[in-house]
Write a protein that holds these residues in place. Structure first.
Motif, PDB file in Angstrom:
ATOM      1  N   LEU A 158      -3.455  11.134  15.842  1.00 33.39           N
ATOM      2  CA  LEU A 158      -2.393  10.549  15.022  1.00 33.39           C
ATOM      3  C   LEU A 158      -3.047   9.767  13.887  1.00 33.39           C
ATOM      4  O   LEU A 158      -3.763   8.794  14.137  1.00 33.39           O
ATOM      5  CB  LEU A 158      -1.512   9.601  15.857  1.00 33.39           C
ATOM      6  N   VAL A 159      -2.848  10.237  12.662  1.00 27.48           N
ATOM      7  CA  VAL A 159      -3.478   9.612  11.489  1.00 27.48           C
ATOM      8  C   VAL A 159      -2.453   8.738  10.772  1.00 27.48           C
ATOM      9  O   VAL A 159      -1.326   9.175  10.505  1.00 27.48           O
ATOM     10  CB  VAL A 159      -4.016  10.688  10.519  1.00 27.48           C
ATOM     11  N   PHE A 160      -2.867   7.507  10.451  1.00 28.24           N
ATOM     12  CA  PHE A 160      -1.996   6.582   9.723  1.00 28.24           C
ATOM     13  C   PHE A 160      -2.532   6.415   8.309  1.00 28.24           C
ATOM     14  O   PHE A 160      -3.502   5.697   8.080  1.00 28.24           O
ATOM     15  CB  PHE A 160      -1.941   5.232  10.438  1.00 28.24           C
ATOM     16  N   MET A 161      -1.932   7.121   7.356  1.00 32.68           N
ATOM     17  CA  MET A 161      -2.397   7.072   5.970  1.00 32.68           C
ATOM     18  C   MET A 161      -1.872   5.808   5.305  1.00 32.68           C
ATOM     19  O   MET A 161      -0.694   5.742   4.955  1.00 32.68           O
ATOM     20  CB  MET A 161      -1.936   8.317   5.218  1.00 32.68           C
ATOM     21  N   GLN A 162      -2.772   4.859   5.137  1.00 30.09           N
ATOM     22  CA  GLN A 162      -2.348   3.602   4.537  1.00 30.09           C
ATOM     23  C   GLN A 162      -3.262   3.137   3.411  1.00 30.09           C
ATOM     24  O   GLN A 162      -2.998   2.127   2.775  1.00 30.09           O
ATOM     25  CB  GLN A 162      -2.246   2.513   5.615  1.00 30.09           C
ATOM     26  N   TYR A 163      -4.352   3.894   3.153  1.00 26.42           N
ATOM     27  CA  TYR A 163      -5.265   3.551   2.071  1.00 26.42           C
ATOM     28  C   TYR A 163      -5.469   4.748   1.147  1.00 26.42           C
ATOM     29  O   TYR A 163      -5.176   5.881   1.488  1.00 26.42           O
ATOM     30  CB  TYR A 163      -6.637   3.128   2.628  1.00 26.42           C
ATOM     31  N   SER A 164      -6.044   4.466  -0.009  1.00 27.26           N
ATOM     32  CA  SER A 164      -6.494   5.500  -0.929  1.00 27.26           C
ATOM     33  C   SER A 164      -7.948   5.226  -1.275  1.00 27.26           C
ATOM     34  O   SER A 164      -8.297   4.110  -1.689  1.00 27.26           O
ATOM     35  CB  SER A 164      -5.653   5.496  -2.212  1.00 27.26           C
ATOM     36  N   ARG A 165      -8.812   6.235  -1.055  1.00 29.94           N
ATOM     37  CA  ARG A 165     -10.229   6.108  -1.406  1.00 29.94           C
ATOM     38  C   ARG A 165     -10.378   6.379  -2.897  1.00 29.94           C
ATOM     39  O   ARG A 165     -10.039   7.455  -3.379  1.00 29.94           O
ATOM     40  CB  ARG A 165     -11.045   7.115  -0.597  1.00 29.94           C
ATOM     41  N   GLU A 166     -10.879   5.399  -3.630  1.00 33.85           N
ATOM     42  CA  GLU A 166     -11.022   5.512  -5.077  1.00 33.85           C
ATOM     43  C   GLU A 166     -12.368   6.139  -5.437  1.00 33.85           C
ATOM     44  O   GLU A 166     -13.264   6.270  -4.594  1.00 33.85           O
ATOM     45  CB  GLU A 166     -10.881   4.142  -5.740  1.00 33.85           C
ATOM     46  N   MET A 167     -12.509   6.520  -6.725  1.00 35.63           N
ATOM     47  CA  MET A 167     -13.747   7.156  -7.195  1.00 35.63           C
ATOM     48  C   MET A 167     -14.962   6.274  -6.930  1.00 35.63           C
ATOM     49  O   MET A 167     -16.049   6.752  -6.647  1.00 35.63           O
ATOM     50  CB  MET A 167     -13.653   7.440  -8.697  1.00 35.63           C
ATOM     51  N   GLU A 168     -14.768   4.955  -7.014  1.00 36.62           N
ATOM     52  CA  GLU A 168     -15.880   4.015  -6.826  1.00 36.62           C
ATOM     53  C   GLU A 168     -16.224   3.829  -5.354  1.00 36.62           C
ATOM     54  O   GLU A 168     -17.193   3.153  -5.012  1.00 36.62           O
ATOM     55  CB  GLU A 168     -15.546   2.644  -7.440  1.00 36.62           C
ATOM     56  N   GLY A 169     -15.417   4.383  -4.465  1.00 38.46           N
ATOM     57  CA  GLY A 169     -15.680   4.273  -3.040  1.00 38.46           C
ATOM     58  C   GLY A 169     -14.878   3.195  -2.339  1.00 38.46           C
ATOM     59  O   GLY A 169     -14.852   3.136  -1.111  1.00 38.46           O
ATOM     60  N   ASN A 170     -14.210   2.328  -3.104  1.00 42.59           N
ATOM     61  CA  ASN A 170     -13.435   1.266  -2.478  1.00 42.59           C
ATOM     62  C   ASN A 170     -12.085   1.784  -1.995  1.00 42.59           C
ATOM     63  O   ASN A 170     -11.623   2.845  -2.415  1.00 42.59           O
ATOM     64  CB  ASN A 170     -13.226   0.112  -3.472  1.00 42.59           C
ATOM     65  N   LEU A 171     -11.455   1.049  -1.105  1.00 40.97           N
ATOM     66  CA  LEU A 171     -10.160   1.431  -0.544  1.00 40.97           C
ATOM     67  C   LEU A 171      -9.061   0.525  -1.084  1.00 40.97           C
ATOM     68  O   LEU A 171      -9.213  -0.698  -1.112  1.00 40.97           O
ATOM     69  CB  LEU A 171     -10.195   1.320   0.989  1.00 40.97           C
ATOM     70  N   LEU A 172      -7.969   1.129  -1.514  1.00 36.14           N
ATOM     71  CA  LEU A 172      -6.798   0.381  -1.960  1.00 36.14           C
ATOM     72  C   LEU A 172      -5.616   0.770  -1.076  1.00 36.14           C
ATOM     73  O   LEU A 172      -5.488   1.930  -0.680  1.00 36.14           O
ATOM     74  CB  LEU A 172      -6.471   0.701  -3.424  1.00 36.14           C
ATOM     75  N   PRO A 173      -4.732  -0.191  -0.773  1.00 36.75           N
ATOM     76  CA  PRO A 173      -3.565   0.140   0.064  1.00 36.75           C
ATOM     77  C   PRO A 173      -2.655   1.132  -0.661  1.00 36.75           C
ATOM     78  O   PRO A 173      -2.451   1.050  -1.868  1.00 36.75           O
ATOM     79  CB  PRO A 173      -2.864  -1.206   0.255  1.00 36.75           C
ATOM     80  N   LEU A 174      -2.116   2.094   0.097  1.00 38.10           N
ATOM     81  CA  LEU A 174      -1.152   3.036  -0.463  1.00 38.10           C
ATOM     82  C   LEU A 174       0.207   2.350  -0.618  1.00 38.10           C
ATOM     83  O   LEU A 174       0.585   1.528   0.222  1.00 38.10           O
ATOM     84  CB  LEU A 174      -0.982   4.246   0.460  1.00 38.10           C
ATOM     85  N   PRO A 175       0.941   2.693  -1.670  1.00 32.09           N
ATOM     86  CA  PRO A 175       2.271   2.089  -1.835  1.00 32.09           C
ATOM     87  C   PRO A 175       3.236   2.528  -0.742  1.00 32.09           C
ATOM     88  O   PRO A 175       4.212   1.839  -0.454  1.00 32.09           O
ATOM     89  CB  PRO A 175       2.728   2.592  -3.210  1.00 32.09           C
ATOM     90  N   GLN A 176       2.993   3.697  -0.134  1.00 31.23           N
ATOM     91  CA  GLN A 176       3.859   4.198   0.927  1.00 31.23           C
ATOM     92  C   GLN A 176       2.994   4.710   2.063  1.00 31.23           C
ATOM     93  O   GLN A 176       2.021   5.413   1.853  1.00 31.23           O
ATOM     94  CB  GLN A 176       4.735   5.340   0.365  1.00 31.23           C
TER      95      GLN A 176
END
Length: 971
Positions: A231-249
């Protein structure tokens, strides 16, 4: 949802659910209990994702949602909760299980992924709760056998442990000893290097049970404790720089392999022991007569019989699914992978199971029986699948036989204790499609090995070539491209550079024919496997370094010579020369030795004169073309060229696409020069002198010193005088290629292709001599056909079928003009005319259809006197016309609903209808058309307002009655 399943290990097989019931229960559970929309499986051919060979996960079709690229008005964008069973193939690319299939009892190329998704709806608590409910209450898996993992955090990324997920499991009653944290590699899922990602929780099953604590075996590769659901919980987005940002949804993406789940529920330890595979394994046994499948692996599987059972059973499932979804065995991409799957299955079937030809296709009905209820498309395509498998199997069995003969012959000629020639193995693999493991197996039986590293080098070179990493003809061959160490060794041993001046030793005979001299030479060294050798044996490919040669080595854009060499005194033994390359002053001739060849051997060289003369013609023509382009377009700069015996290619910079008029002028300039039949002068001069020539292009390139100048009509010594402007008035170039001695021998030149490679650079393709003449003749024939078509179009037929036939002819002729070798200026002219003709034809057809529709509508309106419903038959040449008649009737009588049938000469009946908006929503055009066409054993579709369909003439009278009754019931 089925209840009272008894799948605990102490229960008998009779109490275990069949695979179809397991799949259905999963889908119904989420659909009926938890409000998910059930979607069908996507085809295994990926849609709009060129990076994938096959759909390899349930989430592939939902990527647009995760990536935010889904169209807001699409059906997919409206989904919030989804469930499905997705067909997946993992073979080739990043996820490749092909070579592992058969070796164990759990790898597959095709599998089914059960999944449920939430797109911005529920999240961790609901997802875990549903999963636990399904596994423990519906499937009745004992709770003490289940372990769950969660993301334990990653300090380097500043991510804390997923305590929220852990608390959800604890609240659901999972003992703390069964809730285990794991690091990023186990419990953090990422779509790719960038994009949506997030922590995941996995559910693992302990096969042993018995009250033991198996926590220490989770994620340790133990066959006793296996993951069954992720069960995968998609809550971040991996950016080009490698850092993680929270997903809006936040999204939920779960995946559970049906094969493994069924293995658990049917109390088996191998996927192949479940009813997803046992019918296929039984069918294999009946078809080949070897002992029954026993589930053996490794050394216990004597003769690899059980492995062969698994390979064939798995691969035939994959073949059925892929062929049904439009992927057929072929030569590139997914098609190539499928060809390898088929050939691997054929090989195990014939070589190990000793099955007769046709076994694979004979298994298709069994596969359809197992999977057809879930994927009805398999049932529809069963015969097609069998035909394609049979055709490809027959082709491969023929290749197998040829390959065996080649291996036998090569082994007989080999020296004892040597490796099998890697070039022969590569030829078997590339040309005959031999699986590499089959080559290894056949050689192993003979006690011979293959140099895998050398084979992999060839594979890597081939992959680079296919990927376009090197220019055509520039692939660095291991036998002709001397490595730096070998070059140093040659120089330190004072091996002289090859004298290749004899390549220019040709003259014009008294009757105008070219006479090429043969050349005697001494073998200085042989080059093979990136090392210099004094001797090579028969059948071995190698590079031959001579003291002198008359062969042209590929350079300056001109293809190398072909031909052969013989040892002096041995006239009947020919060593064919396949390619020639210049490396560090040494000319290396690539050959396959037909007998032993040694350093010191004296040889005589014979160039393929027809091939050489064709290259000379096209190279001289390239110079004329370059001159003509500069003359017509101004100061263009050459960007590349390639000359072969068949044609020439020339790339140059330009401000825009070359016009029809410019192409004609360029050709005319070249033809004028050819007509003058001027002499082609060639001489080697010091580079410093060459640099002084006014108007000479590309003097800054890496030319040798002295450099060869090729001048048309003006002697080189005249070109070199201080005040000469010859290079600005004629073709003068630095060039090491071989050329004609008189330009008239080009005879003709036709530019048969021109396009912009990128903005500012154009490429032209041209042919010469007889090919150019043929291109012009074909162009004239096509021009006459276009003129004839134009004349017939101007006659303006009033018959719709005639105009439709004319339109079809225009389309067919357009394809012929686009694909045939004709002068490019003429192609452009004809394409312009044909485009206008196509527009004219389409406009005429529409106009005639409107006229016909108007006449028929008026007649029907008078006949039916504006009744609320008009049902009738009317002659119409097409469904388009019939629909127009319906539209016009409704426009002229807004309150009327109309249904018209039109019987055709073929026995088909066309149907079109429109419902008055006053009658909506009670009266639906789509339902009306469907009711009528069903009576005619046909199909229909449309909207509540307009619909159309077709059927069989036999049911037309009943259909008319049905049409009236249906309308009366709705009004």
């Amino acid at each position: 949802v089925p209840r009272r399943w008894h799948c605990a290990p102490h229960r008998g097989a009779a109490g275990c659910p069949p695979a179809g019931q397991v799949r259905a229960a999963f889908l119904r559970f989420f659909q009926e209990r938890h409000g998910h929309c059930r979607l069908p499986s996507a085809p295994v051919r990926p849609r709009g994702d060129p990076r994938l060979l096959f759909v390899n996960a349930g989430m592939n079709q939902f990527k647009p949602i995760f990536l935010g690229t889904v169209h807001p008005r699409s059906e997919l964008a409206q989904q919030r909760r989804v469930v499905n069973s997705q067909k997946c193939v993992r073979a080739g690319g990043k996820h490749n299980d092909l070579e592992d299939v058969g070796r164990d009892t759990y790898h597959h190329t095709f599998f089914e992924m059960l999944g449920n998704w939430s797109f911005g709806d529920y999240f961790k608590e609901e997802a875990c709760s549903m999963a636990w409910e399904l596994l423990t209450e519906v499937y009745e898996i004992p709770k003490d056998r289940l372990y769950v993992t969660y993301f334990g955090g990653d300090s380097s990324l500043g991510l804390s442990a997923d305590e929220e997920c852990k608390d959800v499991w604890l609240r659901l009653g999972v003992p703390a000893s069964h809730v285990l944290p794991f690091p990023m590699k186990d419990n953090f899922w990422e779509m790719g290097d960038t994009g949506p990602c997030g922590p995941c929780t996995e559910i693992h099953y302990d096969y042993v049970g018995g009250g033991r604590n198996a926590a220490a075996l989770v994620n340790q590769g133990s066959p006793d404790v296996v993951e069954i659901w992720n069960l995968v919980f998609m809550q971040y987005s991996r950016e080009m720089e490698g850092n993680l940002l929270p997903l809006p949804q936040h999204h939920v993406d779960t995946g559970m392999g049906l094969e493994r789940l069924v293995t658990v529920l049917q109390n088996k330890r191998s996927n192949y022991d479940t009813d997803l595979f046992t019918p296929i394994l039984d069918a294999i046994h009946k078809g080949c007569g070897v002992p029954r499948y026993r589930g053996l692996v490794g050394d216990a599987d004597v003769g690899h019989v059980n492995m062969a059972y698994r390979v064939v059973a798995d691969h035939v499932r994959t073949l059925c699914v892929c062929i049904t979804d439009g992927i057929f065995p072929g030569t590139s991409g997914a098609e190539l992978v499928l060809r390898r799957i088929l050939r691997r299955a054929v090989r195990f079937s014939s070589e190990v199971l000793h099955a007769p030809p046709g076994l694979l296709a004979a298994l298709v009905p069994t596969v359809v029986e197992v999977l057809g209820d879930a994927y009805p498309e398999l049932t529809k395509n069963a015969n097609r699948i069998m035909d394609i498998i049979n055709e490809n199997e027959a082709a491969f069995l023929s290749s197998l036989e040829r390959g065996r003969r080649i291996i036998e012959r090569t082994v007989q000629q080999m020296e004892p204790s040597t490796n099998f020639p890697v070039e022969v193995a590569w030829s078997l693999y590339g040309s005959l499609g031999f699986p590499l493991d089959l080559i290894d197996l056949m050689l192993e039986e003979k006690g011979i090995s293959l140099d895998s590293a050398a084979f992999n080098e060839l594979a890597l070179e081939d992959a680079k070539r296919k990927a376009g990493g090197l220019q055509a003809g520039q692939l660095e061959d291991t036998h002709t491209h001397l490595d730096v160490h070998s070059l140093a060794q040659l120089q330190s041993n004072n091996v002289p550079a090859t004298d290749d001046s004899p390549k220019y030793a040709y003259t014009l005979g008294q009757h105008g024919q070219y006479e090429f001299s043969s050349c005697q030479a001494t073998v200085l060294m042989l080059y093979r496997d990136q090392s210099l050798q004094k001797e090579v044996g028969a059948g071995q490919r190698c590079g031959v370094i001579l003291d002198r040669t008359n062969f042209y080595a590929e350079q300056g854009g001109q293809a190398s010579d072909q031909g052969y060499m013989i040892r002096l005194g041995e006239q009947d033994i020919l060593f064919p020369v396949e390619s020639v390359r210049l490396c560090g002053g040494y000319v290396v001739h690539e050959i396959t030795a037909v007998e032993t060849l040694c350093a010191g051997d004296r040889v005589q060289l014979f160039v393929d004169e027809a091939h050489r003369l064709a290259c000379m013609t096209n190279h001289t023509a390239t110079h004329l073309l370059n001159f003509a382009l500069r003359h017509v377009l101004g100061d263009t700069e050459q960007r590349g060229s390639h000359v072969t015996a068949e044609r020439l290619r020339f790339d140059f910079d330009t401000k825009g696409p070359v016009t029809v008029e410019q192409l004609q002028r360029v050709e005319q300039v070249v033809r004028d020069v050819i007509k003058r039949n001027e002499a082609v002068h060639m001489a080697e001069v010091p580079l410093t002198l060459a640099r002084r020539v006014q108007g000479l292009r590309a003097v800054d390139e890496g030319y040798p010193d002295p450099v060869r100048i090729v001048s048309l009509g003006v002697p080189v010594e005249s070109v070199l005088t201080c005040d000469s402007e010859a290079a600005m008035q004629t073709s003068v170039e630095l060039c090491c290629g071989t050329h004609l001695l008189q330009a008239g021998a080009v005879e003709d030149l036709a530019i048969i292709g021109e396009r912009q490679l990128v903005k500012g650079i154009s490429r032209v393709i041209a042919v010469t001599g007889g090919q150019a003449k043929q291109a012009r003749e074909v162009g004239q024939c096509l021009a006459m056909e276009v003129d004839s078509l134009s004349l017939r179009m101007k006659q303006r037929s009033t018959s719709i079928p005639e105009m439709q036939n004319l339109s079809k002819e225009v389309g067919q002729l357009t394809k012929v003009v686009a694909s045939t070798a004709v002068p490019q200026w003429q192609r452009k002219e004809l394409q312009t005319v044909l485009k206008t003709l196509q527009r004219t034809a389409n406009t005429a057809i529409k106009k005639l259809e409107m006229q016909q529709a108007e006449e028929k509508a008026q007649s029907l309106l008078a006949k039916h006197c504006k009744q609320p419903v008009i049902i009738d038959t009317v002659p119409a040449d097409s469904l388009s016309i019939l629909m127009k008649v319906v539209n016009q009737l409704c426009d002229k009588s807004p309150g009327t609903s109309v249904l018209l049938l039109s019987p055709q000469a073929s026995g088909e009946v066309l149907c079109a209808c429109q419902v008055s908006k006053n009658c909506l929503p009670m009266f639906s055009a789509a339902d009306w058309a469907m009711a009528v066409c069903t009576q005619m054993e046909g199909k229909a579709g449309g909207s509540p307002v307009v619909a159309k369909g077709s059927g069989n003439a036999k049911g037309m009278q009943v259909a008319l009655t049905t049409a009236l009754e249906f309308a009366q019931s709705k009004l």
